[in-house]
Motif scaffolding. Structure first.
Motif, mmCIF file in Angstrom:
data_model
loop_
_atom_site.group_PDB
_atom_site.id
_atom_site.type_symbol
_atom_site.label_atom_id
_atom_site.label_comp_id
_atom_site.label_asym_id
_atom_site.label_seq_id
_atom_site.Cartn_x
_atom_site.Cartn_y
_atom_site.Cartn_z
ATOM 1 N N LEU A 117 0.811 -1.219 0.000
ATOM 2 C CA LEU A 117 0.000 0.000 0.000
ATOM 3 C C LEU A 117 0.849 1.277 0.000
ATOM 4 N N PRO A 118 1.960 1.354 0.763
ATOM 5 C CA PRO A 118 2.805 2.547 0.634
ATOM 6 C C PRO A 118 3.341 2.749 -0.789
ATOM 7 N N ALA A 119 3.688 1.658 -1.473
ATOM 8 C CA ALA A 119 4.147 1.780 -2.868
ATOM 9 C C ALA A 119 3.039 2.351 -3.737
ATOM 10 N N LEU A 120 1.825 1.849 -3.531
ATOM 11 C CA LEU A 120 0.684 2.359 -4.287
ATOM 12 C C LEU A 120 0.399 3.812 -3.921
ATOM 13 N N GLY A 121 0.552 4.151 -2.636
ATOM 14 C CA GLY A 121 0.293 5.512 -2.187
ATOM 15 C C GLY A 121 1.202 6.532 -2.850
ATOM 16 N N VAL A 122 2.488 6.209 -2.959
ATOM 17 C CA VAL A 122 3.422 7.118 -3.624
ATOM 18 C C VAL A 122 3.053 7.277 -5.092
ATOM 19 N N ALA A 123 2.675 6.173 -5.740
ATOM 20 C CA ALA A 123 2.279 6.240 -7.159
ATOM 21 C C ALA A 123 1.055 7.131 -7.334
ATOM 22 N N LEU A 124 0.105 7.052 -6.397
ATOM 23 C CA LEU A 124 -1.106 7.868 -6.494
ATOM 24 C C LEU A 124 -0.775 9.360 -6.390
ATOM 25 N N VAL A 125 0.113 9.707 -5.467
ATOM 26 C CA VAL A 125 0.480 11.113 -5.297
ATOM 27 C C VAL A 125 1.205 11.631 -6.531
ATOM 28 N N LEU A 126 2.218 10.899 -6.977
ATOM 29 C CA LEU A 126 3.018 11.353 -8.122
ATOM 30 C C LEU A 126 2.180 11.386 -9.400
ATOM 31 N N GLY A 127 1.374 10.338 -9.621
ATOM 32 C CA GLY A 127 0.576 10.273 -10.837
ATOM 33 C C GLY A 127 -0.461 11.379 -10.913
ATOM 34 N N ASN A 128 -1.172 11.603 -9.812
ATOM 35 C CA ASN A 128 -2.193 12.646 -9.823
ATOM 36 C C ASN A 128 -1.582 14.037 -9.890
ATOM 37 N N CYS A 129 -0.379 14.215 -9.328
ATOM 38 C CA CYS A 129 0.330 15.485 -9.469
ATOM 39 C C CYS A 129 0.662 15.731 -10.942
ATOM 40 N N TYR A 130 1.116 14.690 -11.612
ATOM 41 C CA TYR A 130 1.452 14.804 -13.037
ATOM 42 C C TYR A 130 0.220 15.192 -13.857
ATOM 43 N N TYR A 131 -0.915 14.567 -13.578
ATOM 44 C CA TYR A 131 -2.119 14.860 -14.354
ATOM 45 C C TYR A 131 -2.702 16.228 -14.018
ATOM 46 N N MET A 132 -2.448 16.719 -12.800
ATOM 47 C CA MET A 132 -2.841 18.096 -12.501
ATOM 48 C C MET A 132 -2.013 19.071 -13.340
ATOM 49 N N VAL A 133 -0.710 18.803 -13.447
ATOM 50 C CA VAL A 133 0.159 19.667 -14.255
ATOM 51 C C VAL A 133 -0.283 19.649 -15.718
ATOM 52 N N LEU A 134 -0.595 18.463 -16.249
ATOM 53 C CA LEU A 134 -1.076 18.375 -17.630
ATOM 54 C C LEU A 134 -2.341 19.213 -17.822
ATOM 55 N N ALA A 135 -3.249 19.131 -16.849
ATOM 56 C CA ALA A 135 -4.512 19.867 -16.960
ATOM 57 C C ALA A 135 -4.264 21.375 -16.958
ATOM 58 N N ARG A 136 -3.397 21.837 -16.084
ATOM 59 C CA ARG A 136 -3.133 23.272 -16.019
ATOM 60 C C ARG A 136 -2.410 23.764 -17.276
ATOM 61 N N ARG A 137 -1.538 22.955 -17.814
ATOM 62 C CA ARG A 137 -0.883 23.325 -19.073
ATOM 63 C C ARG A 137 -1.898 23.422 -20.205
ATOM 64 N N LEU A 138 -2.821 22.449 -20.258
ATOM 65 C CA LEU A 138 -3.855 22.477 -21.293
ATOM 66 C C LEU A 138 -4.753 23.707 -21.121
ATOM 67 N N ALA A 139 -5.112 24.017 -19.876
ATOM 68 C CA ALA A 139 -5.980 25.163 -19.618
ATOM 69 C C ALA A 139 -5.316 26.468 -20.061
ATOM 70 N N ARG A 140 -4.041 26.624 -19.769
ATOM 71 C CA ARG A 140 -3.341 27.856 -20.153
ATOM 72 C C ARG A 140 -3.129 27.918 -21.664
ATOM 73 N N ARG A 141 -2.861 26.764 -22.260
ATOM 74 C CA ARG A 141 -2.639 26.752 -23.704
ATOM 75 C C ARG A 141 -3.901 27.128 -24.468
ATOM 76 N N GLU A 142 -5.056 26.673 -23.971
ATOM 77 C CA GLU A 142 -6.316 26.945 -24.665
ATOM 78 C C GLU A 142 -7.038 28.166 -24.111
ATOM 79 N N GLY A 143 -6.484 28.771 -23.060
ATOM 80 C CA GLY A 143 -7.071 29.983 -22.530
ATOM 81 C C GLY A 143 -8.445 29.810 -21.923
ATOM 82 N N ARG A 144 -8.673 28.712 -21.198
ATOM 83 C CA ARG A 144 -9.975 28.494 -20.549
ATOM 84 C C ARG A 144 -9.762 27.831 -19.194
ATOM 85 N N ASP A 145 -10.651 28.103 -18.266
ATOM 86 C CA ASP A 145 -10.504 27.577 -16.907
ATOM 87 C C ASP A 145 -11.478 26.437 -16.621
ATOM 88 N N THR A 146 -11.981 25.809 -17.669
ATOM 89 C CA THR A 146 -12.943 24.710 -17.491
ATOM 90 C C THR A 146 -12.322 23.338 -17.731
#
Length: 536
Positions: A64-93
């Motif tokens: 479970l600790p191994a899975l926990g670290v993967a969850l934190v890192l993976g979701n952090c990565y996908y948050m960054v992708l989302a914010r990059r997409l939002a800024r690139r397309e100029g929308r906050d949705t």
């Protein structure tokens, strides 16, 4: 379901714009996704300890600790992708992609990979090491798939991808929770009512209280007041709380890789499954208005599986089904990371034993049924009406795979198998077992193939449908679809069937009524219809 209109051509210039880290909708989506992941982690914890007999200290202190670290890192990565997409397309949705342990793989790695080895050797550690090697191979195959994924996505009809995803969602995501709900309907149905009203209508609770939180609290209160839960079990579980830190388990991984060949029969088709499911999830997000880079997603999923296996987790994480649901709930870029952090901390702190005794399962699983309903609806709403038949065609193999698994599990519980019972006896009871099993083998990829063929037929692109039939024949021949294992000439009769199907499609392309319509015109009409639908 609200669908955001895609932005115009993407610009390479980053648009400066205020982008909030958290919105009210993120709170709703956070509770919903957190409960989703919570159910899955509770399930894999129970399966590892009760079925494979891996010691609880290893599950809670390493896996479970191994899975926990993967969850934190993976979701952090996908948050960054989302914010990059939002800024690139100029929308906050823009809504971040959800990420967590893959539901179908939880059952596959336990019952298909680890359990047979445990039953043969009576050594849970050896079974665990085999699971790690299997997860490692899954990651490698997904990374390889990232190289060809964008091309396959371009040529595969949306109806095939969304129909396949709907098949997975309705069967493997929604059906088990629906059954668990009716084990204690007096707890689950009020929770479902709150979720349906809160997420599918514009009705809001006073003070905009998060729907997911209210649903969980109501269900938990009903469960405790009605005597469904037990205080002594909570007390007992509290004694097992222990902080676990992720540590490399390379010796276990290398032990499993040393005997890898028996695992390839399932690792290869299921690696392809991960790749195709990831591709369908990205297409589902695009249909809801957020067009992510597929290669970035698949590379992250593949690396997550490899890193997790090195730290001791045999459960590959992946982008979840359900992005449109969390988008509809108001989730933006913050909810996914918050969910990953909270569940990750619970994994590190060893709280899942206690949580399983505090929270009634019937109060949590309705959120999974909500995802199944939403993804099933999206498959029909996000494609031209003409393609609805293709969506149903893509659904069917996944339904067959799920039904076959239910039959096998029931027979196993009775101490027998389908082979021992006999096909004649099953047939007399109205169970077409052989045909259903063949149809469902490699259900995700088979759904893509059938959905693609039917889409091209509906568009009167018969030569293209014939090519798709040849591809289906090749996949059946090597056992990636409609066969129990990867092998040469794995399903020759199915291969022949696809070839005959292709010949008929090719012959139809020479009919006078078809030849009168130019191939370019036949291709442009459905594509134009799809573009109009996406824009609307």
């Amino acid at each position: 379901m609200s669908v955001d209109a895609p932005a115009g051509p993407q610009s390479a210039t980053v648009t400066p714009m205020p982008l909030p880290w958290w919105t009210r909708g993120d709170t709703n989506a956070f509770f919903g996704l957190s409960f989703n992941i919570l159910v899955n982690v509770l399930t894999l914890t129970t399966l590892s300890i009760a079925v494979v007999k891996i010691p609880g200290r290893d599950v809670l202190g390493t896996m479970l600790p191994a899975l926990g670290v993967a969850l934190v890192l993976g979701n952090c990565y996908y948050m960054v992708l989302a914010r990059r997409l939002a800024r690139r397309e100029g929308r906050d949705t823009v809504t971040a992609l959800p990420y967590g342990p893959s539901v179908p793989h939880m059952f596959i790695v336990v019952f298909v990979v680890m359990l047979p080895i445990y039953l043969k050797t009576h050594d849970p550690i050896k079974a665990w090491s085999a699971g790690l090697a299997w997860a490692f191979m899954i990651g490698v195959i997904v990374i390889i798939g990232a190289l060809v994924g964008p091309y396959i996505r371009r040529i595969t009809p949306r109806a095939a991808m969304l129909g396949t995803l709907a098949g997975i969602s309705i069967t493997f995501i929604a059906m088990r929770p629906a059954a668990q709900m009716f084990d204690a309907a007096w707890i689950a149905l009020p929770v479902l009512a709150i979720i349906l009203i809160g997420f599918f209508t514009d009705v809001r609770l006073p003070g905009n209280i998060p729907i997911g939180l209210v649903a969980l609290l109501v269900g938990t209160a009903i469960g405790w007041i009605g005597g469904y839960m037990s205080v002594p079990e909570v007390t007992k579980a509290a004694h097992d709380i222990a902080v676990g830190l992720p540590t490399l388990r390379l010796h276990l991984l290398f032990q499993g890789l040393g005997n890898l060949s028996p695992l390839l029969a399932t690792a290869i088709p299921l690696g392809v499954y991960n790749f195709t499911e990831g591709m369908s999830n990205v297409e589902s997000a695009a249909a809801a208005g957020d067009n992510y880079n597929l290669r970035s997603v698949l590379l992250a999923d593949g690396c997550g599986a490899i890193i997790g296996s090195a730290f001791g987790s045999p459960f590959p994480p992946a982008v979840y089904i359900g992005h449109p649901g969390w988008k509809d709930a108001g989730g933006r870029t913050g909810y996914s990371l918050a969910s990953g952090v909270v569940i990750g901390l619970m994994c590190l702190l060893g709280l899942f034993g206690v949580l399983s005794t505090i929270l009634p399962i019937p109060a949590i699983v309705p959120i999974l049924l909500y995802i199944g309903l939403l993804i099933g609806a999206q498959a029909f709403q996000a494609v031209p009406r003409l393609h609805a038949v293709a969506v149903v065609a893509a659904l069917i193999p996944n339904i067959a795979e799920w039904a076959t698994g239910q039959i096998d599990d029931a027979l196993s519980a009775a101490g027998t198998t389908a082979d021992k019972v006999g096909m004649d006896a099953l047939g007399q009871a109205g169970v077409v077992y052989d045909g259903m099993k063949t149809l469902g083998e490699g259900g995700v990829l088979a759904g893509l193939v059938l959905g693609t063929i039917v889409t091209f037929i509906l568009e009167k692109r018969f030569r293209t449908a014939g090519i798709a039939c040849v591809i289906g024949a090749a996949l059946a021949w090597i056992g990636l679809i409609h066969a129990g294992q990867v092998a040469w000439a794995a399903a020759p009769k199915v291969t022949l069937g696809y070839l005959f199907f292709g010949i008929i499609c090719l012959a139809c392309s020479f009919l006078p009524a078809v030849r009168a319509q130019s191939e370019p015109a036949a291709e442009s009409e459905p594509r134009a219809a799809e573009e109009v639908h996406q824009a609307g």
